[in-house]
Design an enzyme around this catalytic site. Structure first.
Site, mmCIF file in Angstrom:
data_model
loop_
_atom_site.group_PDB
_atom_site.id
_atom_site.type_symbol
_atom_site.label_atom_id
_atom_site.label_comp_id
_atom_site.label_asym_id
_atom_site.label_seq_id
_atom_site.Cartn_x
_atom_site.Cartn_y
_atom_site.Cartn_z
ATOM 1 N N HIS A 98 0.839 -1.199 0.000
ATOM 2 C CA HIS A 98 0.000 0.000 0.000
ATOM 3 C C HIS A 98 0.869 1.241 0.000
ATOM 4 O O HIS A 98 1.995 1.240 0.501
ATOM 5 C CB HIS A 98 -0.962 0.014 1.197
ATOM 6 C CG HIS A 98 -0.315 -0.180 2.534
ATOM 7 N ND1 HIS A 98 0.060 -1.416 3.006
ATOM 8 C CD2 HIS A 98 0.026 0.712 3.499
ATOM 9 C CE1 HIS A 98 0.592 -1.279 4.209
ATOM 10 N NE2 HIS A 98 0.596 0.001 4.532
ATOM 11 N N HIS A 100 0.693 5.163 1.134
ATOM 12 C CA HIS A 100 0.008 6.227 1.875
ATOM 13 C C HIS A 100 0.135 7.515 1.064
ATOM 14 O O HIS A 100 1.242 7.879 0.637
ATOM 15 C CB HIS A 100 0.683 6.473 3.225
ATOM 16 C CG HIS A 100 0.701 5.301 4.164
ATOM 17 N ND1 HIS A 100 -0.130 5.213 5.254
ATOM 18 C CD2 HIS A 100 1.469 4.181 4.203
ATOM 19 C CE1 HIS A 100 0.119 4.096 5.920
ATOM 20 N NE2 HIS A 100 1.097 3.448 5.306
HETATM 21 P P1 5GP Z 1 1.402 0.458 7.535
HETATM 22 O O1 5GP Z 1 1.831 0.746 8.947
HETATM 23 O O2 5GP Z 1 1.279 -1.030 7.294
HETATM 24 O O3 5GP Z 1 2.217 1.155 6.507
HETATM 25 O O4 5GP Z 1 -0.027 1.115 7.389
HETATM 26 C C1 5GP Z 1 -1.225 0.423 7.539
HETATM 27 C C2 5GP Z 1 -2.302 1.472 7.589
HETATM 28 O O5 5GP Z 1 -3.555 0.825 7.434
HETATM 29 C C3 5GP Z 1 -2.345 2.265 8.883
HETATM 30 O O6 5GP Z 1 -2.188 3.646 8.614
HETATM 31 C C4 5GP Z 1 -3.744 1.936 9.455
HETATM 32 O O7 5GP Z 1 -4.352 3.043 10.080
HETATM 33 C C5 5GP Z 1 -4.509 1.486 8.230
HETATM 34 N N1 5GP Z 1 -5.561 0.511 8.483
HETATM 35 C C6 5GP Z 1 -5.421 -0.656 9.170
HETATM 36 N N2 5GP Z 1 -6.594 -1.320 9.198
HETATM 37 C C7 5GP Z 1 -7.468 -0.562 8.496
HETATM 38 C C8 5GP Z 1 -8.858 -0.735 8.169
HETATM 39 O O8 5GP Z 1 -9.510 -1.721 8.524
HETATM 40 N N3 5GP Z 1 -9.443 0.264 7.446
HETATM 41 C C9 5GP Z 1 -8.740 1.368 7.033
HETATM 42 N N4 5GP Z 1 -9.422 2.275 6.330
HETATM 43 N N5 5GP Z 1 -7.443 1.547 7.320
HETATM 44 C C10 5GP Z 1 -6.818 0.600 8.048
#
Ligand code: 5GP
Ligand code: ZN
Length: 112
Positions: A98, A100
């Site tokens: 993903h 951001h």
């Molecule tokens: P990472 O730390 O893996 O780069 O980011 C994962 C992101 O996914 C985090 O910013 C977190 O807030 C978001 N996230 C996790 N679970 C969900 C969800 O069920 N729905 C949404 N909309 N965002 C999520």
């Protein structure tokens, strides 16, 4: 597969969609770190940047084609930041590639 983001793509977990095409899905982060915080994901399960290869890299290209449209729709005409965390040291918490998109305020150059 027990992947939160695959479930979001399939509609099994609700999300606030901001963009979708054949390859790409984008939705608002549930825990926003900026006034605009959008996650852009491939519709195929790719765990992280380490798993991008010649067979699936077109998803990444499609994501980066979609990002300017997503940013424009979100009102980010003054700029934005793109972040992709890969692996434990980057604190990747969801193991589905993903990107951001962060914006809506002045972000400073502190990356770590
Ligand atoms: P990472 O730390 O893996 O780069 O980011 C994962 C992101 O996914 C985090 O910013 C977190 O807030 C978001 N996230 C996790 N679970 C969900 C969800 O069920 N729905 C949404 N909309 N965002 C999520
Ligand atoms: Zn997945």
């Amino acid at each position: 597969m027990d992947c939160i983001f695959c479930k979001i793509i399939n509609g099994d977990i609700p999300s606030t969609k901001v963009y979708e095409d054949e390859w790409v899905y984008a939705f608002k982060d549930i825990n926003p770190m900026a006034p605009v915080h959008i996650l852009v994901i491939p519709k195929e399960h790719i765990c992280c940047a380490n798993a991008v290869n010649a067979e699936n890299s077109h998803y990444v290209a499609r994501i980066f084609e979609a990002i300017p449209k997503i940013a424009a729709d979100a009102g980010l005409e003054n700029g934005y930041r793109i972040i992709s965390n890969c692996g434990p040291d980057a604190d990747q918490t969801v193991l589905h590639l993903h990107f951001h998109i962060l914006g809506g305020k002045k972000l400073y150059s502190q990356l770590v």
